[in-house]
Design a protein around this motif. Structure first.
Motif, short mmCIF file in Angstrom:
data_model
loop_
_atom_site.label_atom_id
_atom_site.label_comp_id
_atom_site.label_asym_id
_atom_site.label_seq_id
_atom_site.Cartn_x
_atom_site.Cartn_y
_atom_site.Cartn_z
N LEU A 1 42.37 -13.37 30.25
CA LEU A 1 41.72 -12.86 29.04
C LEU A 1 40.23 -13.17 29.00
CD1 LEU A 1 44.58 -13.84 26.60
CD2 LEU A 1 43.83 -11.49 27.11
N GLY A 2 39.72 -13.75 30.09
CA GLY A 2 38.28 -14.02 30.17
C GLY A 2 37.86 -15.33 29.56
N GLY A 3 38.78 -16.29 29.49
CA GLY A 3 38.41 -17.61 28.98
C GLY A 3 37.31 -18.23 29.82
N PRO A 4 36.42 -19.00 29.19
CA PRO A 4 35.31 -19.60 29.93
C PRO A 4 35.79 -20.47 31.09
CG PRO A 4 35.02 -19.90 27.56
CD PRO A 4 36.40 -19.35 27.77
N ALA A 5 35.26 -20.20 32.28
CA ALA A 5 35.66 -20.95 33.48
C ALA A 5 35.37 -22.43 33.35
CB ALA A 5 34.95 -20.38 34.71
N ASP A 6 34.33 -22.77 32.57
CA ASP A 6 33.99 -24.19 32.43
C ASP A 6 34.98 -24.93 31.54
OD1 ASP A 6 33.04 -22.85 30.13
OD2 ASP A 6 31.43 -24.31 29.84
N LEU A 7 35.96 -24.22 30.96
CA LEU A 7 37.03 -24.87 30.19
C LEU A 7 38.35 -24.85 30.94
CD1 LEU A 7 36.40 -23.61 26.54
CD2 LEU A 7 35.87 -25.84 27.54
N GLY A 8 38.58 -23.83 31.76
CA GLY A 8 39.85 -23.72 32.47
C GLY A 8 40.14 -24.91 33.37
N ASP A 9 39.17 -25.28 34.20
CA ASP A 9 39.37 -26.40 35.12
C ASP A 9 39.54 -27.73 34.38
OD1 ASP A 9 39.42 -24.77 37.33
OD2 ASP A 9 37.30 -25.06 37.80
N PHE B 1 44.48 -15.10 19.75
CA PHE B 1 43.33 -14.38 19.19
C PHE B 1 42.70 -13.47 20.24
CE2 PHE B 1 42.85 -17.85 15.88
CZ PHE B 1 43.19 -17.03 14.81
N ALA B 2 42.58 -13.94 21.48
CA ALA B 2 41.96 -13.13 22.53
C ALA B 2 42.77 -11.86 22.80
CB ALA B 2 41.82 -13.96 23.80
N LYS B 3 44.10 -11.96 22.78
CA LYS B 3 44.95 -10.78 23.01
C LYS B 3 44.77 -9.73 21.92
CE LYS B 3 48.49 -13.22 25.60
NZ LYS B 3 49.83 -13.84 25.58
N ARG B 4 44.32 -10.16 20.75
CA ARG B 4 44.13 -9.25 19.61
C ARG B 4 42.66 -8.85 19.44
NH1 ARG B 4 48.31 -11.98 19.73
NH2 ARG B 4 50.24 -11.38 18.74
N ASN B 5 41.84 -9.26 20.41
CA ASN B 5 40.41 -8.97 20.38
C ASN B 5 39.73 -9.50 19.12
OD1 ASN B 5 40.24 -7.59 22.91
ND2 ASN B 5 41.32 -5.88 21.94
N TRP B 6 40.14 -10.65 18.65
CA TRP B 6 39.52 -11.30 17.49
C TRP B 6 38.51 -12.32 18.01
CZ3 TRP B 6 44.42 -12.36 14.05
CH2 TRP B 6 44.94 -11.13 13.60
N ALA B 7 37.50 -11.80 18.65
CA ALA B 7 36.51 -12.64 19.35
C ALA B 7 35.79 -13.61 18.44
CB ALA B 7 35.50 -11.74 20.07
N LEU C 1 37.15 -17.17 18.63
CA LEU C 1 37.20 -17.88 19.90
C LEU C 1 36.17 -19.01 20.06
CD1 LEU C 1 38.00 -14.89 22.29
CD2 LEU C 1 39.58 -16.43 21.07
N PRO C 2 34.92 -18.85 19.63
CA PRO C 2 33.95 -19.93 19.84
C PRO C 2 34.37 -21.27 19.21
CG PRO C 2 32.79 -17.91 19.33
CD PRO C 2 34.26 -17.66 19.10
N ASP C 3 34.91 -21.25 18.00
CA ASP C 3 35.36 -22.50 17.38
C ASP C 3 36.49 -23.13 18.18
OD1 ASP C 3 33.52 -22.42 15.32
OD2 ASP C 3 34.92 -21.54 13.87
N LEU C 4 37.41 -22.31 18.67
CA LEU C 4 38.52 -22.83 19.47
C LEU C 4 38.02 -23.37 20.81
CD1 LEU C 4 41.18 -20.12 18.63
CD2 LEU C 4 41.19 -22.52 17.90
N GLU C 5 37.03 -22.70 21.39
CA GLU C 5 36.47 -23.18 22.65
C GLU C 5 35.79 -24.53 22.47
OE1 GLU C 5 34.10 -19.81 23.79
OE2 GLU C 5 35.89 -18.59 24.16
#
Length: 187
Positions: A54-62, A166-172, A175-179
């Motif tokens: 879903l395009g999550g920030p790579a700097d959070l995935g790892d 939220f990402a699946k529903r395009n409620w962008a 996302l920043p607060d969750l990130e």
């Protein structure tokens, strides 16, 4: 705060419904994954895969993967599989005013129920609500200092799951607060 203490007590009673295996509930049937560790490893893998897709920030995935791997041994300390509401939050609790004050009178929205470690439910119920965690935790019987590692791991799971939802529903805009929440937990 008395309502939150009651919520903790009621969730503890719900968690007396035990199962031999953990897993999803679908159509009234348990789709067993095995142990809680097996179930949660699979759920984390799916949520992390979705996060990447879903395009999550790579700097959070790892960092999330490292956090999960670091705390993976805690999954084997689970108390075993119990019926988990999996959305046991104040919005799904009915209260009624009685002559003894406000009392919990009902629990609704059980469509997301799973069988897992009871602390998975506790983590979702108390996520970001530290003001009433003490009352809820006292009612439930959370073992402060003992359950902390699993609560932190499950809390990350719920934030990741919400990000994916939220990402699946395009409620962008959500996302920043969750990130930021994810980064605070894993860095």
């Amino acid at each position: 705060m008395a309502i939150y203490r009651q919520m903790g007590q009621i969730l503890r009673r719900i968690h007396t419904i035990r199962f031999a295996k953990c897993g999803e509930i679908s159509g009234g049937e348990l789709i067993a994954a095995g142990t809680n560790a097996d179930y949660m490893r699979g759920m984390f893998a799916q949520q992390l895969q979705d996060f990447d897709a879903l395009g999550g920030p790579a700097d959070l995935g790892d960092p999330m993967r490292r956090f999960v791997a670091q705390h993976d041994p805690a999954l084997t300390t689970s108390q075993g599989g119990v019926l988990c509401h999996n959305d046991y939050v104040d919005g799904n609790i009915h209260v009624t005013e009685t002559s003894h004050g406000w009392q919990v009178s009902g629990v609704v929205d059980v469509e997301r129920a799973v069988v897992a470690d009871p602390l998975l439910d506790v983590a979702r119920s108390t996520r970001s609500k530290s003001a009433w965690f003490a009352a809820f935790g006292a009612g439930y019987g959370v073992r402060v200092g003992v359950d902390d590692e699993l609560l932190a791991l499950y809390d990350l799971y719920h934030v990741l799951e919400l990000w994916d939802w939220f990402a699946k529903r395009n409620w962008a805009e959500q996302l920043p607060d969750l990130e930021r929440d994810i980064a605070r937990r894993v860095t």
